[in-house]
Design a protein around this motif. Structure first.
Motif, mmCIF file in Angstrom:
data_model
loop_
_atom_site.group_PDB
_atom_site.id
_atom_site.type_symbol
_atom_site.label_atom_id
_atom_site.label_comp_id
_atom_site.label_asym_id
_atom_site.label_seq_id
_atom_site.Cartn_x
_atom_site.Cartn_y
_atom_site.Cartn_z
ATOM 1 N N ALA A 117 15.025 65.304 177.050
ATOM 2 C CA ALA A 117 15.065 66.504 177.719
ATOM 3 C C ALA A 117 16.076 66.595 178.512
ATOM 4 O O ALA A 117 16.813 67.544 178.917
ATOM 5 N N MET A 149 12.747 75.075 175.862
ATOM 6 C CA MET A 149 11.849 73.974 175.703
ATOM 7 C C MET A 149 10.491 74.158 175.163
ATOM 8 O O MET A 149 9.772 75.103 175.742
ATOM 9 N N LYS A 168 7.764 71.025 181.644
ATOM 10 C CA LYS A 168 8.799 72.253 181.464
ATOM 11 C C LYS A 168 9.208 72.724 182.447
ATOM 12 O O LYS A 168 10.710 72.874 182.917
ATOM 13 N N VAL A 190 9.381 69.001 174.206
ATOM 14 C CA VAL A 190 9.098 68.041 175.661
ATOM 15 C C VAL A 190 7.781 67.681 175.458
ATOM 16 O O VAL A 190 6.722 68.202 175.390
#
Length: 515
Positions: free
Chosen positions: A206, A222, A230, A394
């Motif tokens: 990420a 995300m 996130k 994620v």
């Protein structure tokens, strides 16, 4: 008795652009009457009372004591005039017309400011916009409230005259006192970020995706379970974005000043981070209203617009984002004309994979049916997804990673930012070759024609395009967005050519919509 006439100059804010307004004052024989004409709104019509009291309290003869007809005309008459910043030019125009102050050269000065009843000047909105207009129109100085001076002093090439009250201004105009122009504003405010990316544990994939997004100004989505991080990743994005250039600072400050959102700030030199709630109305996000104001997309100009829980936003609101995401501006159409608000932002969105949030979670079972999952994910339309360059999963951070007290150092975070600054520098050198009206600052702003001119594919990269992208059922927009993101990945490595590795990485970011 002869007629007395004067003309001074003021400004009207239309969106974030200012227009020059002539304030004409005529004092004629007749029964007492004080009239403002020229499409003035209620706040402007109330200027009569503020000007009367302010002039009385600095010991000059106010209009209320004149047994004559006083007409204030605001030209051009077809533009609607709003706000209280006409108080100062109306007062000065009246004093000139009644010969209560010595005549001076009004052709090189613009006056703006709201008067309090005791003659002091209150701060107003849109001062930097008005100062830029005055410079463009060839004026040598603009007289403004002292509390607005630092904001306006960003503009070069015009004297910013800061004034505390009306009595001080009269002394300056009659050359009894001297007021030095405001020194140019120095950008010495240190950048402070709510969350630094070094504070985030784990999530290497990420962080890499955020790095690519930040280097090229790409939109990112995300997707992950609740609590995966996130929101924290989105908030940390501004800590790795490059510093704002002067042009960007002026653009952002103009928007916030016009919206009346400067608060205690004199300039906007940190990249904006706007996170509207999912109950926000389309007008509050896009902009507009009876007296059109910038919306969240414009307040996020040159920064980040974060939409958390993306499927919870109204469908019509999400669809209105498509045009500004593509063009970088918002066009507000009204019967009297159109207003344009800049809206060149990075869209950062976050969502759960399903209503319960645990679809495909390796540790917790999802309780949603296949129909519920499909219906939830279809709340995000294909055309909107097509405009989001990077779409990543994620995963939740494991407990042993959370308990690990060793986190990335601030130096590591600075290294990421330096890589991004290096990539942006490569882009700036490349864009110098372009000629056109609009200057572009990062890869995401390139047109398809510019992509064809500037993206240098290696021979292996050409084969990758032929073998994979041509068979992946990707739209024309999606194809060019992959090329732009791949160019950014190459810039992060300071590579002149875009290789198959760069293409493969960003192609992986687009596979979700094809699945």
């Amino acid at each position: 008795m002869k007629n007395h006439f004067s003309k001074v100059y003021a400004a009207e804010l239309l969106g974030i652009e200012a227009r020059l307004i002539e304030v004409e004052t005529d004092v004629n024989v007749g029964l007492h009457n004080f009239t403002i004409v020229g499409l003035a709104d209620k706040a402007l019509n109330e200027a009569k009372e503020r000007v009367n009291s302010a002039l009385k309290n600095i010991d000059v003869k106010p209009p209320a004591r004149e047994n004559r007809k006083i007409v204030i005309n605001l030209a051009p008459a077809d533009i609607k005039k709003t706000g209280s910043h006409y108080d100062l030019p109306i007062a000065i125009g009246y004093l000139l017309a009644t010969e209560q102050i010595k005549d001076f050269n009004t052709k090189d000065k613009v006056f703006v400011g709201e008067l309090s009843l005791d003659g002091k000047l209150r701060p107003i909105n849109g001062v930097i916009n008005m100062a830029r207009m005055a410079k463009k129109e060839g004026f040598s100085s603009i007289i403004i409230p002292k509390s607005n001076a630092r904001e306006a002093a960003i503009v070069d090439g015009i004297d910013i005259i800061p004034v505390e009250d009306l009595a001080e201004l009269l002394g300056y105009l009659e050359e009894r006192i001297k007021i030095e122009p405001q020194p140019k504003t120095l950008l010495n405010e240190e950048a402070t970020h709510k969350i630094d990316i070094s504070e985030i544990k784990g999530q290497p994939s990420a962080k890499r995706a955020l790095t690519v997004a930040a280097a090229g100004g790409h939109n990112i989505l995300m997707i992950g379970s609740p609590g995966a991080g996130k929101t924290m990743l989105a908030e940390a994005l501004t800590s790795i974005l490059p510093p704002m250039e002067m042009e960007e600072i002026i653009e952002a400050t103009q928007i916030y000043s016009a919206a009346g959102m400067m608060n205690e700030k004199s300039i906007i030199n940190l990249r904006p981070f706007r996170a509207p709630h999912h109950t926000a109305s389309p007008i509050s996000v896009i902009g507009g209203g009876q007296n059109p104001r910038p919306g969240e997309v414009s307040l996020a100009h040159r920064g980040v617009l974060f939409l958390d829980e993306l499927p919870e936003f109204r469908r019509d609101l999400l669809e209105t984002l498509r045009q500004p995401m593509e063009s970088g501006r918002v066009l507000i159409s009204r019967a009297r004309g159109n207003l344009v608000f800049p809206a060149r932002f990075m869209l950062v969105a976050a969502m759960n994979p399903c209503p319960c949030g645990f679809y495909r979670d390796p540790e917790k079972d999802c309780v949603c049916s296949a129909h519920e999952v499909a219906r939830y994910q279809k709340k995000i339309s294909g055309p909107l997804l097509d405009r989001i360059d990077i779409q990543i999963d994620v995963p939740r951070i494991k407990l042993d990673e959370l308990r690990d007290k060793k986190i990335a150092s601030v130096e590591e975070s600075a290294n990421v930012r330096n890589k991004i600054i290096g990539a942006r520098s490569m882009q700036a050198q490349r864009f110098k070759k372009l000629t056109g009206k609009h200057r572009i600052l990062n890869n995401s702003e390139m047109s398809s024609k510019q992509c064809d001119e500037l993206i240098n594919l290696s021979s292996a990269g050409e084969k990758f395009v032929e073998n994979y992208l041509s068979k992946a059922n990707i739209s024309a927009r999606g194809y060019y967005r992959i090329l732009k993101a791949a160019r950014t990945a190459a810039d992060l490595e300071l590579s002149e050519q875009v290789t198959e590795n760069h293409l493969a990485e960003v192609f992986g970011y687009r596979l979700r919509e094809e699945k």
